[in-house]
Design a protein around this motif. Structure first.
Motif, PDB file in Angstrom:
ATOM      1  N   LYS A   2      60.877 -30.588  -3.665  1.00  0.00           N
ATOM      2  CA  LYS A   2      61.427 -31.232  -2.607  1.00  0.00           C
ATOM      3  C   LYS A   2      60.242 -31.274  -1.452  1.00  0.00           C
ATOM      4  O   LYS A   2      60.142 -32.531  -1.070  1.00  0.00           O
ATOM      5  N   ARG A   3      59.310 -30.811  -1.416  1.00  0.00           N
ATOM      6  CA  ARG A   3      57.907 -31.234  -0.711  1.00  0.00           C
ATOM      7  C   ARG A   3      57.411 -32.586  -1.120  1.00  0.00           C
ATOM      8  O   ARG A   3      57.260 -33.581  -0.395  1.00  0.00           O
ATOM      9  N   THR A   4      57.049 -32.622  -2.334  1.00  0.00           N
ATOM     10  CA  THR A   4      56.613 -33.647  -3.112  1.00  0.00           C
ATOM     11  C   THR A   4      57.532 -34.865  -3.162  1.00  0.00           C
ATOM     12  O   THR A   4      56.852 -35.954  -2.991  1.00  0.00           O
ATOM     13  N   ALA A   5      58.722 -34.777  -3.373  1.00  0.00           N
ATOM     14  CA  ALA A   5      59.798 -35.777  -3.011  1.00  0.00           C
ATOM     15  C   ALA A   5      59.718 -36.425  -1.812  1.00  0.00           C
ATOM     16  O   ALA A   5      59.981 -37.640  -1.623  1.00  0.00           O
ATOM     17  N   GLY A   6      59.609 -35.495  -0.865  1.00  0.00           N
ATOM     18  CA  GLY A   6      59.858 -35.882   0.638  1.00  0.00           C
ATOM     19  C   GLY A   6      58.510 -36.844   0.729  1.00  0.00           C
ATOM     20  O   GLY A   6      58.514 -37.815   1.472  1.00  0.00           O
ATOM     21  N   SER A   7      57.459 -36.374   0.348  1.00  0.00           N
ATOM     22  CA  SER A   7      55.963 -37.449   0.499  1.00  0.00           C
ATOM     23  C   SER A   7      56.033 -38.646  -0.120  1.00  0.00           C
ATOM     24  O   SER A   7      55.508 -39.618   0.357  1.00  0.00           O
ATOM     25  N   ALA A   8      56.691 -38.489  -1.413  1.00  0.00           N
ATOM     26  CA  ALA A   8      56.638 -39.963  -2.125  1.00  0.00           C
ATOM     27  C   ALA A   8      57.911 -40.806  -1.501  1.00  0.00           C
ATOM     28  O   ALA A   8      57.521 -41.943  -1.112  1.00  0.00           O
ATOM     29  N   LEU A   9      58.814 -40.033  -1.062  1.00  0.00           N
ATOM     30  CA  LEU A   9      59.766 -41.138  -0.438  1.00  0.00           C
ATOM     31  C   LEU A   9      59.383 -41.594   1.004  1.00  0.00           C
ATOM     32  O   LEU A   9      59.692 -42.837   1.279  1.00  0.00           O
ATOM     33  N   SER A  10      58.521 -40.867   1.539  1.00  0.00           N
ATOM     34  CA  SER A  10      57.940 -41.186   3.150  1.00  0.00           C
ATOM     35  C   SER A  10      57.033 -42.527   2.924  1.00  0.00           C
ATOM     36  O   SER A  10      56.860 -43.363   3.728  1.00  0.00           O
ATOM     37  N   GLN A  11      56.441 -42.785   1.703  1.00  0.00           N
ATOM     38  CA  GLN A  11      55.748 -43.659   1.487  1.00  0.00           C
ATOM     39  C   GLN A  11      56.304 -44.875   0.676  1.00  0.00           C
ATOM     40  O   GLN A  11      55.542 -45.815   0.348  1.00  0.00           O
ATOM     41  N   ARG A  12      57.552 -44.973   0.691  1.00  0.00           N
ATOM     42  CA  ARG A  12      58.351 -46.044  -0.012  1.00  0.00           C
ATOM     43  C   ARG A  12      58.106 -47.320   0.803  1.00  0.00           C
ATOM     44  O   ARG A  12      57.761 -48.441   0.551  1.00  0.00           O
ATOM     45  N   LYS A  13      58.386 -47.153   2.177  1.00  0.00           N
ATOM     46  CA  LYS A  13      58.319 -48.222   3.300  1.00  0.00           C
ATOM     47  C   LYS A  13      57.089 -48.405   3.899  1.00  0.00           C
ATOM     48  O   LYS A  13      56.496 -49.324   4.608  1.00  0.00           O
ATOM     49  N   SER A  14      56.098 -47.333   3.789  1.00  0.00           N
ATOM     50  CA  SER A  14      54.660 -47.339   4.246  1.00  0.00           C
ATOM     51  C   SER A  14      53.597 -47.046   3.226  1.00  0.00           C
ATOM     52  O   SER A  14      53.081 -45.968   3.189  1.00  0.00           O
ATOM     53  N   PRO A  15      53.305 -48.122   2.400  1.00  0.00           N
ATOM     54  CA  PRO A  15      52.240 -47.913   1.427  1.00  0.00           C
ATOM     55  C   PRO A  15      51.082 -47.655   1.925  1.00  0.00           C
ATOM     56  O   PRO A  15      49.828 -47.280   1.010  1.00  0.00           O
ATOM     57  N   SER A  16      50.798 -47.695   3.180  1.00  0.00           N
ATOM     58  CA  SER A  16      49.386 -47.494   3.604  1.00  0.00           C
ATOM     59  C   SER A  16      49.093 -45.945   3.943  1.00  0.00           C
ATOM     60  O   SER A  16      48.145 -45.626   4.019  1.00  0.00           O
ATOM     61  N   ARG A  17      50.361 -45.303   4.054  1.00  0.00           N
ATOM     62  CA  ARG A  17      50.207 -43.759   4.036  1.00  0.00           C
ATOM     63  C   ARG A  17      49.581 -43.132   2.748  1.00  0.00           C
ATOM     64  O   ARG A  17      49.806 -43.774   1.683  1.00  0.00           O
ATOM     65  N   THR A  18      49.011 -42.142   2.844  1.00  0.00           N
ATOM     66  CA  THR A  18      48.638 -41.183   1.727  1.00  0.00           C
ATOM     67  C   THR A  18      49.051 -39.916   1.542  1.00  0.00           C
ATOM     68  O   THR A  18      49.406 -39.493   2.683  1.00  0.00           O
ATOM     69  N   THR A  19      48.901 -39.388   0.480  1.00  0.00           N
ATOM     70  CA  THR A  19      49.440 -37.970   0.221  1.00  0.00           C
ATOM     71  C   THR A  19      48.331 -37.166   0.956  1.00  0.00           C
ATOM     72  O   THR A  19      47.161 -37.211   0.687  1.00  0.00           O
ATOM     73  N   SER A  20      48.735 -36.153   1.658  1.00  0.00           N
ATOM     74  CA  SER A  20      47.706 -35.001   2.052  1.00  0.00           C
ATOM     75  C   SER A  20      47.195 -34.142   0.917  1.00  0.00           C
ATOM     76  O   SER A  20      47.792 -34.015  -0.048  1.00  0.00           O
TER      77      SER A  20
END
Length: 89
Positions: free
Chosen positions: A28-46
């Motif tokens: 769920k943590r990784t899915a949330g991270s991937a989903l948060s980057q759907r509309k904001s491609p400039s965001r990166t994974t911590s």
């Protein structure tokens, strides 16, 4: 590094992982991270989430959807910049 974002299929799979009550906390943590980057491609994974995503990828019991979301999160991790001093050694 090219700017990447989570694709439509991966976002759909990530949503399924998040709505699955049997999914692990790490999935769920990784899915949330991937989903948060759907509309904001400039965001990166911590770094923390990348480490968790790596665990999900190595877990033989993880679902295909969880591994898909983890792979997306890992692919959006910012690459380390190697300094010239380190490269010279």
């Amino acid at each position: 590094m090219a700017v990447k974002g989570t694709g439509r299929k991966v976002a759909s799979r990530a949503g399924k992982v998040l709505s699955n009550p049997a999914a692990s906390k790490n999935a769920k943590r990784t899915a949330g991270s991937a989903l948060s980057q759907r509309k904001s491609p400039s965001r990166t994974t911590s770094k923390k989430v990348a480490k968790v995503a790596s665990k999900v990828m190595r877990n033989p019991k993880a679902s295909r959807a969880a591994k898909s979301a983890a792979g997306s999160a890992l692919s959006q991790r910012r690459q380390k910049q190697t300094s010239k001093k380190k490269a010279a050694k």
